[in-house]
Design a protein around this motif. Structure first.
Motif, PDB file in Angstrom:
ATOM      1  N   VAL A  39      -6.703   1.850  -7.043  1.00 23.40           N
ATOM      2  CA  VAL A  39      -6.956   2.915  -6.484  1.00 23.40           C
ATOM      3  C   VAL A  39      -7.748   3.195  -5.585  1.00 23.40           C
ATOM      4  CG1 VAL A  39      -7.214   5.248  -7.418  1.00 23.40           C
ATOM      5  CG2 VAL A  39      -6.349   3.912  -8.800  1.00 23.40           C
ATOM      6  N   HIS A  40      -6.982   3.530  -4.192  1.00 27.41           N
ATOM      7  CA  HIS A  40      -7.782   4.157  -3.109  1.00 27.41           C
ATOM      8  C   HIS A  40      -8.728   5.470  -4.037  1.00 27.41           C
ATOM      9  CE1 HIS A  40     -10.187   5.358   0.168  1.00 27.41           C
ATOM     10  NE2 HIS A  40      -9.072   4.056   1.488  1.00 27.41           N
ATOM     11  N   VAL A  41      -9.962   5.237  -3.850  1.00 29.36           N
ATOM     12  CA  VAL A  41     -10.944   6.558  -4.538  1.00 29.36           C
ATOM     13  C   VAL A  41     -10.635   7.673  -3.665  1.00 29.36           C
ATOM     14  CG1 VAL A  41     -11.245   5.419  -6.596  1.00 29.36           C
ATOM     15  CG2 VAL A  41     -12.881   5.902  -4.813  1.00 29.36           C
ATOM     16  N   ASP A  42     -10.424   7.177  -2.648  1.00 30.93           N
ATOM     17  CA  ASP A  42     -11.247   8.041  -1.142  1.00 30.93           C
ATOM     18  C   ASP A  42     -10.220   8.887  -1.612  1.00 30.93           C
ATOM     19  OD1 ASP A  42     -13.470   6.408  -1.515  1.00 30.93           O
ATOM     20  OD2 ASP A  42     -13.112   6.109   0.868  1.00 30.93           O
ATOM     21  N   LEU A  43      -8.820   8.400  -1.715  1.00 32.79           N
ATOM     22  CA  LEU A  43      -8.287   9.945  -0.907  1.00 32.79           C
ATOM     23  C   LEU A  43      -7.418  10.485  -2.499  1.00 32.79           C
ATOM     24  CD1 LEU A  43      -6.379   7.052   1.166  1.00 32.79           C
ATOM     25  CD2 LEU A  43      -7.535   8.789   1.569  1.00 32.79           C
ATOM     26  N   TYR A  74       5.553   8.898  -3.791  1.00 32.19           N
ATOM     27  CA  TYR A  74       6.355   8.235  -4.495  1.00 32.19           C
ATOM     28  C   TYR A  74       7.642   7.587  -4.429  1.00 32.19           C
ATOM     29  CZ  TYR A  74       3.531  11.048  -8.540  1.00 32.19           C
ATOM     30  OH  TYR A  74       2.578  11.500  -8.991  1.00 32.19           O
ATOM     31  N   ASN A  75       8.101   7.619  -3.356  1.00 33.47           N
ATOM     32  CA  ASN A  75       9.289   6.778  -3.172  1.00 33.47           C
ATOM     33  C   ASN A  75       8.394   5.416  -2.060  1.00 33.47           C
ATOM     34  OD1 ASN A  75      11.926   6.766  -1.222  1.00 33.47           O
ATOM     35  ND2 ASN A  75      10.733   6.771   0.384  1.00 33.47           N
ATOM     36  N   GLY A  76       7.106   5.170  -1.510  1.00 33.40           N
ATOM     37  CA  GLY A  76       6.762   3.869  -1.448  1.00 33.40           C
ATOM     38  C   GLY A  76       6.266   3.217  -3.129  1.00 33.40           C
ATOM     39  N   LEU A  77       6.056   3.829  -3.623  1.00 36.37           N
ATOM     40  CA  LEU A  77       5.248   3.646  -5.304  1.00 36.37           C
ATOM     41  C   LEU A  77       7.131   2.731  -5.972  1.00 36.37           C
ATOM     42  CD1 LEU A  77       3.685   2.964  -7.283  1.00 36.37           C
ATOM     43  CD2 LEU A  77       4.306   5.226  -8.043  1.00 36.37           C
ATOM     44  N   ASP A  78       8.312   3.695  -5.462  1.00 31.90           N
ATOM     45  CA  ASP A  78       9.047   3.029  -6.551  1.00 31.90           C
ATOM     46  C   ASP A  78       9.362   1.819  -5.512  1.00 31.90           C
ATOM     47  OD1 ASP A  78       9.051   5.378  -8.200  1.00 31.90           O
ATOM     48  OD2 ASP A  78      10.663   6.400  -7.091  1.00 31.90           O
ATOM     49  N   LEU A  79       9.646   1.942  -3.908  1.00 34.12           N
ATOM     50  CA  LEU A  79       9.409   0.237  -3.657  1.00 34.12           C
ATOM     51  C   LEU A  79       9.197  -0.189  -3.664  1.00 34.12           C
ATOM     52  CD1 LEU A  79      10.783   2.310  -0.137  1.00 34.12           C
ATOM     53  CD2 LEU A  79      12.046   1.466  -1.925  1.00 34.12           C
ATOM     54  N   ALA A  80       7.734  -0.200  -3.631  1.00 34.04           N
ATOM     55  CA  ALA A  80       6.403  -1.446  -4.204  1.00 34.04           C
ATOM     56  C   ALA A  80       6.837  -2.257  -4.943  1.00 34.04           C
ATOM     57  CB  ALA A  80       5.752  -1.202  -4.035  1.00 34.04           C
ATOM     58  N   LEU A  81       7.038  -1.176  -6.431  1.00 35.00           N
ATOM     59  CA  LEU A  81       7.422  -2.053  -8.156  1.00 35.00           C
ATOM     60  C   LEU A  81       8.452  -2.835  -7.661  1.00 35.00           C
ATOM     61  CD1 LEU A  81       6.627   1.449 -10.097  1.00 35.00           C
ATOM     62  CD2 LEU A  81       5.266  -0.579  -9.323  1.00 35.00           C
ATOM     63  N   ASN A  82       9.598  -3.237  -6.535  1.00 31.65           N
ATOM     64  CA  ASN A  82      10.148  -3.944  -6.895  1.00 31.65           C
ATOM     65  C   ASN A  82      10.873  -5.231  -6.105  1.00 31.65           C
ATOM     66  OD1 ASN A  82      12.498  -2.373  -8.321  1.00 31.65           O
ATOM     67  ND2 ASN A  82      12.287  -0.760  -7.357  1.00 31.65           N
ATOM     68  N   THR A  83       9.698  -5.332  -5.284  1.00 27.66           N
ATOM     69  CA  THR A  83       9.135  -5.995  -3.791  1.00 27.66           C
ATOM     70  C   THR A  83       8.597  -7.781  -5.250  1.00 27.66           C
ATOM     71  OG1 THR A  83       6.491  -5.960  -4.366  1.00 27.66           O
ATOM     72  CG2 THR A  83       8.173  -4.898  -2.268  1.00 27.66           C
ATOM     73  N   GLU A  84       8.000  -9.051  -4.215  1.00 26.22           N
ATOM     74  CA  GLU A  84       7.117  -9.773  -5.182  1.00 26.22           C
ATOM     75  C   GLU A  84       5.591 -10.123  -5.139  1.00 26.22           C
ATOM     76  OE1 GLU A  84       8.727 -13.860  -3.375  1.00 26.22           O
ATOM     77  OE2 GLU A  84      10.462 -12.458  -2.910  1.00 26.22           O
ATOM     78  N   SER A  85       5.319  -8.447  -3.957  1.00 23.65           N
ATOM     79  CA  SER A  85       3.639  -8.589  -4.567  1.00 23.65           C
ATOM     80  C   SER A  85       3.490  -7.650  -5.824  1.00 23.65           C
ATOM     81  CB  SER A  85       3.274  -7.657  -3.055  1.00 23.65           C
ATOM     82  OG  SER A  85       2.057  -6.845  -3.737  1.00 23.65           O
ATOM     83  N   ARG A  86       2.302  -8.771  -5.478  1.00 25.41           N
ATOM     84  CA  ARG A  86       1.321  -8.460  -7.376  1.00 25.41           C
ATOM     85  C   ARG A  86       0.322  -7.107  -7.080  1.00 25.41           C
ATOM     86  NH1 ARG A  86      -0.738 -11.903 -10.683  1.00 25.41           N
ATOM     87  NH2 ARG A  86      -0.529 -10.634 -12.576  1.00 25.41           N
ATOM     88  N   ALA A  96       0.242  -1.146  -0.016  1.00 23.57           N
ATOM     89  CA  ALA A  96       0.083   0.174   0.100  1.00 23.57           C
ATOM     90  C   ALA A  96       1.087   1.629  -0.308  1.00 23.57           C
ATOM     91  CB  ALA A  96      -0.741   0.260   1.012  1.00 23.57           C
ATOM     92  N   VAL A  97       0.620   1.757  -1.159  1.00 21.77           N
ATOM     93  CA  VAL A  97       1.936   3.406  -1.381  1.00 21.77           C
ATOM     94  C   VAL A  97       0.935   4.329  -1.047  1.00 21.77           C
ATOM     95  CG1 VAL A  97       2.742   1.951  -2.456  1.00 21.77           C
ATOM     96  CG2 VAL A  97       1.729   3.364  -3.387  1.00 21.77           C
ATOM     97  N   LYS A  98       1.948   5.451  -0.205  1.00 21.86           N
ATOM     98  CA  LYS A  98       1.240   6.529   0.111  1.00 21.86           C
ATOM     99  C   LYS A  98       1.946   8.125  -0.891  1.00 21.86           C
ATOM    100  CE  LYS A  98       2.836   6.180   5.036  1.00 21.86           C
ATOM    101  NZ  LYS A  98       3.429   6.336   5.928  1.00 21.86           N
ATOM    102  N   VAL A 111      -2.788   1.819  -4.171  1.00 27.00           N
ATOM    103  CA  VAL A 111      -2.305   2.783  -3.965  1.00 27.00           C
ATOM    104  C   VAL A 111      -3.329   3.612  -3.768  1.00 27.00           C
ATOM    105  CG1 VAL A 111      -2.339   5.105  -6.558  1.00 27.00           C
ATOM    106  CG2 VAL A 111      -1.527   2.713  -6.968  1.00 27.00           C
ATOM    107  N   LEU A 112      -2.222   4.819  -2.979  1.00 21.95           N
ATOM    108  CA  LEU A 112      -3.150   6.166  -1.976  1.00 21.95           C
ATOM    109  C   LEU A 112      -3.030   7.285  -1.513  1.00 21.95           C
ATOM    110  CD1 LEU A 112      -2.755   3.660   1.779  1.00 21.95           C
ATOM    111  CD2 LEU A 112      -4.389   3.068  -0.019  1.00 21.95           C
TER     112      LEU A 112
END
Length: 188
Positions: free
Chosen positions: A61-65, A21-33, A17-19, A37-38
């Protein structure tokens, strides 16, 4: 796509769960499929989702956020027709219903704060409105057990998951997966 989402949760039960851009970049390099997007706004959400999809991941995508989207059904249409997102998260039943009608994966998020909110969650789960449910905080193992026993779709535990013990406890209680913004949890 829904079956692919369910398989992804079963095969790797940690949702990134990414909040930011830094978290997004890290998430893209994990095994999680699966990436929740928060963050974002109506001018950049399409690009954020595009990055997720380019890595072969499922974008929810968490549309509320998302800044600039309201709490009306049109938010689901915006995500469907202006991004490549696979699905949405929302606390609002009307948006979940609209997204489901559009063929998007739906994750209904609930904050459990008292017995009244628990009764509402049970009502929604029994009615089968969403493709999956996320309950927060995720450390309520007795409640997770009860909800997973009545749900016909995957249950995700999120919020306040802080270590391996929390992950194992939530999964043992019946959660299909956990979601976390804690990058240390993503590597378990």
């Amino acid at each position: 796509m829904k079956e692919e989402f369910y398989d992804a949760l079963e095969n790797y039960p940690v949702v990134t769960a990414v909040k930011d851009y830094n978290g997004l970049d890290l998430a893209l390099n994990t095994e999680s499929r699966v990436v929740f997007v928060l963050f974002g706004n109506i001018t950049d959400i399409a690009q954020i989702v595009k990055k997720v999809k380019a890595r072969g991941k499922i974008a929810i995508v968490h549309v509320d956020l998302i800044e600039g989207l309201g709490s009306k059904e049109i938010a689901a249409k915006f995500i469907k027709y202006n991004t490549q997102a696979d699905g949405i998260i929302s606390t609002k039943a009307n948006i979940i219903s609209a997204a489901k009608d559009l063929g998007l994966i739906t994750v209904q998020r609930f904050f459990l704060i008292d017995s009244l909110s628990l009764k509402n969650v049970i009502k929604y789960i029994e009615a089968g409105h969403a493709d999956t449910y996320e309950v927060l905080p995720g450390g309520m193992y007795k409640i997770i057990t009860m909800l997973s026993n009545i749900s016909n779709v995957p249950l995700i535990a999120g919020g306040l998951i802080s270590d391996k013990e929390d992950v194992i406890s939530a999964l043992s209680a019946g959660a299909t997966a956990i979601s976390s913004t804690d990058t240390g949890i993503w590597k378990l």
